[in-house]
Design a protein around this motif. Structure first.
Motif, mmCIF file in Angstrom:
data_model
loop_
_atom_site.group_PDB
_atom_site.id
_atom_site.type_symbol
_atom_site.label_atom_id
_atom_site.label_comp_id
_atom_site.label_asym_id
_atom_site.label_seq_id
_atom_site.Cartn_x
_atom_site.Cartn_y
_atom_site.Cartn_z
ATOM 1 N N ASP A 333 39.378 14.418 10.993
ATOM 2 C CA ASP A 333 40.341 13.946 11.988
ATOM 3 C C ASP A 333 39.597 13.286 13.137
ATOM 4 N N VAL A 334 40.222 12.214 13.693
ATOM 5 C CA VAL A 334 39.660 11.638 14.919
ATOM 6 C C VAL A 334 40.262 12.304 16.155
ATOM 7 N N TRP A 403 35.273 6.114 17.833
ATOM 8 C CA TRP A 403 35.137 6.777 16.537
ATOM 9 C C TRP A 403 35.983 6.048 15.487
ATOM 10 N N SER A 404 35.524 6.088 14.259
ATOM 11 C CA SER A 404 36.361 5.637 13.154
ATOM 12 C C SER A 404 36.168 6.573 11.974
ATOM 13 N N PHE A 405 37.161 6.554 11.112
ATOM 14 C CA PHE A 405 37.142 7.367 9.897
ATOM 15 C C PHE A 405 37.737 6.504 8.797
ATOM 16 N N ASP A 406 37.031 6.370 7.681
ATOM 17 C CA ASP A 406 37.450 5.407 6.672
ATOM 18 C C ASP A 406 37.328 6.014 5.276
ATOM 19 N N GLU A 407 38.210 6.935 4.985
ATOM 20 C CA GLU A 407 38.254 7.518 3.636
ATOM 21 C C GLU A 407 39.695 7.452 3.157
ATOM 22 N N ARG A 409 42.169 5.915 4.348
ATOM 23 C CA ARG A 409 42.899 5.263 5.420
ATOM 24 C C ARG A 409 41.913 5.024 6.563
ATOM 25 N N PHE A 410 42.263 4.061 7.430
ATOM 26 C CA PHE A 410 41.343 3.737 8.522
ATOM 27 C C PHE A 410 41.923 4.251 9.827
ATOM 28 N N ASP A 411 41.304 5.272 10.372
ATOM 29 C CA ASP A 411 41.721 5.849 11.651
ATOM 30 C C ASP A 411 40.673 5.512 12.705
ATOM 31 N N GLU A 412 41.134 5.324 13.921
ATOM 32 C CA GLU A 412 40.212 5.031 15.021
ATOM 33 C C GLU A 412 40.601 5.849 16.239
ATOM 34 N N ALA A 413 39.649 6.046 17.103
ATOM 35 C CA ALA A 413 39.932 6.676 18.390
ATOM 36 C C ALA A 413 38.965 6.126 19.422
ATOM 37 N N VAL A 414 39.415 6.096 20.649
ATOM 38 C CA VAL A 414 38.544 5.682 21.737
ATOM 39 C C VAL A 414 38.843 6.564 22.936
ATOM 40 N N ARG A 415 37.786 6.958 23.634
ATOM 41 C CA ARG A 415 37.964 7.742 24.847
ATOM 42 C C ARG A 415 37.383 6.966 26.021
ATOM 43 N N LYS A 420 42.404 9.397 25.949
ATOM 44 C CA LYS A 420 41.991 9.356 24.541
ATOM 45 C C LYS A 420 43.085 8.658 23.754
ATOM 46 N N ALA A 421 42.710 7.567 23.107
ATOM 47 C CA ALA A 421 43.654 6.808 22.289
ATOM 48 C C ALA A 421 43.314 7.015 20.821
ATOM 49 N N VAL A 422 44.347 7.189 20.008
ATOM 50 C CA VAL A 422 44.192 7.429 18.572
ATOM 51 C C VAL A 422 45.082 6.434 17.831
ATOM 52 N N ARG A 423 44.541 5.793 16.804
ATOM 53 C CA ARG A 423 45.358 4.912 15.958
ATOM 54 C C ARG A 423 45.104 5.301 14.508
ATOM 55 N N LEU A 424 46.121 5.831 13.870
ATOM 56 C CA LEU A 424 46.004 6.328 12.497
ATOM 57 C C LEU A 424 46.520 5.281 11.523
ATOM 58 N N GLY A 425 45.675 4.844 10.605
ATOM 59 C CA GLY A 425 46.106 3.944 9.541
ATOM 60 C C GLY A 425 46.768 2.672 10.036
#
Ligand SMILES: [Ca+2]
Length: 464
Positions: A333-334, A403-407, A409-415, A420-425
């Motif tokens: 999780d981001v 941060w990013s996560f790419d398994e 789906r592509f999730d990103e976060a920025v602080r 803290k912003a989160v963008r899921l898929g």
């Protein structure tokens, strides 16, 4: 075994004392005003005043699983003591998974810029263009070692991503990150060759974690005989799945599921290994010259995982011990629970019991260690040095963290600051105020369109 006599006073004490005395206060530490030892009147010998660095990286240990972070059931006396003697980082960040964290850690880049952005990238590994901590410190005269998990390349000696091609003078352990979770392996790597232990996986064979500790202690013994500072990364593969262990540790009488007893035993065993490393630093006269940093590579897991030497999946529930300490999410999780990790440091000659609340990330370790080792810091890093925080001075803040996560789906976060912003898929950006809502329960994006726009710009810049 002979060990060289070292100066008793820390090589860092003078630097730290001067730094603290010269700064009225720091907003990031709770006890920076405490008295610190007077500067050394003697010039440090041998290692030219540069500290040794012992980095301990553990696998999937949740922030909530350490007593110093509030855990009440799992026993982590060594880490709790380390925090009491040193610094507990309250907002330390890794990435959501193993390989990207290790790449970011070694190269000073967040996952938008790092060579290994996903666990899948680990099969390709680091490139010759990557500049790593051991390369940076090695050029400055450090002896460098990695004992344990690498997880950043294919299993071939001599190719670009092999640890000994990425700056490590000494390597012992696992290359392939799936292999890392075979706790009773048939083979491990020893520099550029493999050591065969058995023909078959068997729970009666040698436990790899024990070998990791033995080889790490041997590195320290060797380092004590050298007139050279060292950087040693000891990377344990616990308490990752599978949820099996050599014994149940102090939890044999607990009425818990087998996976929880094994997980608990892994946590406490890992803590004890850190204790063995610290004890050896003392025995060899190295403790006063060595900065110790302990960190986990991502948030807690709840994988059962059926590995071929474990007959059946052994479940583990991340809520059983509240492994994320009340944060939202776990590994992958981001959200904070996936990326905010336990991180503890001990710096000789500086006050203990400090809590640093400034956000820092594993990609800050390269510039931090370069500054401590008086090595040349590469240009173009995402990381910034937090040597100031280690030494009790006011810490420069990150403009933002990504941060990013790419398994799948592509999730990103920025602080940035408290936000803290989160963008899921690729969906709409969520926004959380970490100052009032650390558990990310209330999305306030609708009230702050300007901050959402800023987050979208930062995310776009991070992968450009
Ligand atoms: Ca991990």
């Amino acid at each position: 075994m002979t060990s060289r006599t070292l100066p008793r006073r820390s090589v860092l004490s003078g630097l730290a004392a001067t730094a603290v005395a010269g700064t009225a206060a720091t907003t990031t530490t709770s006890s920076a005003a405490q008295a610190v030892p007077a500067p050394s009147s003697r010039a440090p010998r041998g290692r030219k005043g540069r500290p040794n660095i012992l980095l301990v990286v553990v696998d999937d240990l949740g922030r909530g699983e350490v007593g110093a972070y509030g855990q009440q059931v799992l026993q982590t006396p060594v880490l709790d003591r380390l925090a009491a003697d040193g610094i507990r980082f309250d907002q330390a960040y890794a990435t959501p998974t193993c390989a990207p964290t290790r790449c970011s850690l070694f190269t000073g880049q967040h996952t938008g810029h790092a060579t290994v952005k996903t666990n899948a990238d680990a099969g390709r590994g680091l490139s010759r263009d990557d500049v790593t901590i051991p390369e940076v410190l090695g050029r400055a005269g450090y002896r460098t070692g990695l004992i344990g998990k690498w997880g950043l390349g294919p299993e071939r000696a001599g190719q670009a991503s092999h640890p000994t091609e990425q700056g490590f003078d000494r390597f012992f352990g696992y290359i392939n990150q799936s292999h890392c979770h075979d706790y009773w392996p048939t083979y491990l790597w020893d520099d550029e060759t493999t050591v065969i232990y058995s023909e078959n996986h068997t729970r009666n064979a040698v436990y790899a974690g024990t070998l990791i500790t033995e080889q790490a202690l041997a590195f320290l013994d060797d380092a004590a005989r050298r007139d050279q500072p060292f950087f040693l990364d000891v990377s344990y593969t616990t308490p990752h799945a599978p949820n099996v262990h050599i014994d149940e540790g102090p939890y044999g009488d607990q009425d818990w599921p087998d996976g929880e007893k094994a997980h608990a035993a892994q946590v406490t065993w890992t803590d004890a290994q850190v204790g063995l490393l610290l004890e050896r630093l003392e025995q060899r006269g190295l403790a006063d010259d060595t900065v110790v940093v302990f960190v986990s590579d991502n948030g807690p897991h709840e994988a059962g995982a059926n590995y071929d030497y474990v007959n059946a999946a052994v479940p583990h529930d991340a809520d059983f011990f509240d492994s994320n300490g009340g944060l939202r999410g776990i590994k992958r999780d981001v959200y904070e629970g996936g990326i905010r990790v336990p991180m503890i440091a001990r710096v000789p000659g500086t006050p203990g019991g400090r809590v640093v609340t400034e956000p820092i990330a594993v990609w800050d370790l390269l510039p931090t260690f370069a500054e401590l080792g008086r090595a040349r810091t590469p240009r173009g890093l995402d990381g910034i040095s937090f040597a100031a925080a280690l030494q009790g001075r006011a810490q420069r803040a990150h403009d933002h963290l990504y941060w990013s996560f790419d398994e799948g789906r592509f999730d990103e976060a920025v602080r940035f600051g408290r936000w803290k912003a989160v963008r899921l898929g690729g969906r709409a950006v969520e926004l959380y105020d970490l100052e009032t809502d650390e558990a990310e329960t209330t999305d306030v994006a609708a009230q702050h369109p300007d901050l959402v726009r800023r987050a979208e710009q930062l995310m776009a810049q991070a992968v450009a």
